[in-house]
Each structure stands twice: as C-alpha cells, then as structure tokens.
Design an enzyme around this catalytic site. Structure first.
Site, PDB file in Angstrom:
ATOM      1  N   ASP A  61      22.483  -4.953   2.839  1.00 42.14           N
ATOM      2  CA  ASP A  61      22.636  -3.551   2.459  1.00 42.14           C
ATOM      3  C   ASP A  61      22.826  -2.622   3.666  1.00 42.14           C
ATOM      4  OD1 ASP A  61      22.022  -4.571  -0.015  1.00 42.14           O
ATOM      5  OD2 ASP A  61      20.406  -3.154  -0.438  1.00 42.14           O
ATOM      6  N   HIS A 112      26.804   0.582  -2.886  1.00 45.23           N
ATOM      7  CA  HIS A 112      25.424   0.980  -2.600  1.00 45.23           C
ATOM      8  C   HIS A 112      25.323   2.497  -2.441  1.00 45.23           C
ATOM      9  CE1 HIS A 112      21.319   0.097  -1.720  1.00 45.23           C
ATOM     10  NE2 HIS A 112      21.374   0.308  -0.408  1.00 45.23           N
ATOM     11  N   HIS A 116      23.460   7.088   0.195  1.00 45.85           N
ATOM     12  CA  HIS A 116      22.142   6.451   0.125  1.00 45.85           C
ATOM     13  C   HIS A 116      21.022   7.477  -0.067  1.00 45.85           C
ATOM     14  CE1 HIS A 116      18.836   3.643   1.153  1.00 45.85           C
ATOM     15  NE2 HIS A 116      19.717   2.692   0.869  1.00 45.85           N
ATOM     16  N   HIS A 206      19.472  -6.288   5.697  1.00 45.32           N
ATOM     17  CA  HIS A 206      20.216  -5.075   6.031  1.00 45.32           C
ATOM     18  C   HIS A 206      21.032  -5.260   7.310  1.00 45.32           C
ATOM     19  CE1 HIS A 206      16.921  -3.711   3.438  1.00 45.32           C
ATOM     20  NE2 HIS A 206      17.686  -2.685   3.126  1.00 45.32           N
TER      21      HIS A 206
END
Length: 236
Positions: A61, A112, A116, A206
């Site tokens: 991510d 995503h 964010h 990540h």
C-alpha cells in the site's frame, strides 16, 4: 456522536472482524467471508475444497514511491513473487512510470484512494466516491489498466464505502497479516510477522508513506523463508 467518532469506532469493529477472519483461515475456514457484503479477507478458493493449499497474497500500500517501490520490485523479482500494489492516486500521478513498471513486472494494481484521507468512512459520500474515481482515472489514463480492487485507507470500511467501491466496479479487499511496517519497526520484527503467513492469508505491507527500508529488508528475508516452506504466492 460525530461522524468522525463513529468512523473510528467502526474501524475498531473491523479490526475485530479481521482478527476473527484470520483465525478462521488458520482453522480451515478458507477464504469464506464472515460478513456477507464485507471486504475480502482471504484468497478465494477456486472450488469448495481445493486439493492444494491456498496461496498467500502479498499486498503493498501507499505507493508508488521513487525509492522504495523500485527496491521492493527487485526483491519481489528475486523471489519470483507477484503482488498487488494498492496505489494512492496523487502518488501515481507523480510517478506514472512506476505504475507501468509494476504492471510490466507481472504485478497488479489496486485503488487506494487519491489522497489517503482518514478516517475515510467519516467523509461525505460524494467525497468518498471522488477519491475512488480520481485514482481509477489516473491509473487507467497512465497505463491503460483499470483497477478492479479497492482498499480503504486504514481499513476504514462502512456500508457507504463498500457501496461506493462496488458502484465503480471494484471489489473491496482487506488483510489478515499486518506487520505494521508503517510504524517503521525493526526489520526483524516485520519479517517475523510476515513469515507467519499461511495459505489463504492476505499480507499487508507498504512501499510509501515513510522510510520503507525496513520493509524491503524484511521482505527479502521473509519471502525466502516462506518459499523454503513451499508457500506459493498470487496477486489478487
């Protein structure tokens, strides 16, 4: 109760669901969902009783990032692991060449959100929709590939978030193994958690949002260990 407080409470509830789903995987529950209409927590089985163990899905991510994404891609290539990269639209727009490199290496790309924002479920419905739509547009325009998977920031799910994702043709995806590498713990701790993954697990890591040198080093170690156990990997 404010929307923000409700959203944080919902995230805590989803954490309980996540732990329950992880337990189900470890006790033979496979990739079946605990909640109808909820996000995917495990790698789906091809049939009712697969003859071989389910593979593990590694997900990444918060990228792409000009330093950590290429280094992570090199590690994945060395271990012949294909992953799913859930990208942030604003970063994807800054580094479109990395999107193309991810796809060229055989990985897949998921959505995503664009910025964010958190708590995601507290946002107005129109903002949630726009966050998802903007990232769809960036990835499609830059690569010709249209994502079919979505992950809410920090697992910030709600009926509104789930509906917004599905309205745009996206399957919501969560995880069952979380080394919390976004906190930048020691690489050995990240590797230890990732090595616990079993067939059907979705692992969260990540490549953006901070110094990810520990994640890169940890995955190099953990993937070698999992491969030595015969674990297979699959992009979602």
């Amino acid at each position: 109760m404010s929307d923000r407080i409700r959203a944080h409470a919902a995230q805590a509830a989803w954490s309980l669901v996540r732990r329950t789903e992880a337990l189900r995987l470890r006790t033979g529950g496979g990739g079946r969902r605990l909640l109808a209409g909820g996000p995917l927590f495990g790698v789906p089985a091809a049939g009712p009783a697969p003859a071989t163990p389910l593979p593990v899905a590694l997900t990444v991510d918060d990228g792409p990032h000009p330093e950590w994404t290429p280094r992570l891609l090199d590690v994945l290539d060395a271990h012949e692991v294909r992953a799913t990269f859930f990208v942030i639209g604003a970063e994807a727009a800054r580094y479109p060449e990395l999107l193309r490199r991810v796809l060229a290496a055989g990985h897949t790309i998921g959505n995503h959100t664009f910025r964010h924002p958190q708590p995601f479920a507290a946002l107005p419905p129109e903002t949630i929709t726009q966050e998802i739509r903007s990232t769809q547009r960036v990835v499609s325009d830059e690569t010709g590939f249209t994502p079919v998977l979505f992950r809410a920031p920090a697992g910030g799910w709600s009926r509104t978030v789930l509906s917004a994702a599905r309205d745009q043709g996206l399957a919501p995806v969560d995880w069952t193994v979380d080394p919390k590498d976004w906190r930048s713990p020691p690489a050995a701790r990240i590797a230890r958690t990732v090595r616990r993954a079993r067939g059907g697990d979705i692992v969260l890591c990540h490549d953006g949002g901070g110094d990810r040198s520990g994640t890169v080093a940890a995955l190099d170690t953990a993937l070698a260990g999992l491969r030595s156990r015969g674990v297979e990997f699959t992009p979602l």
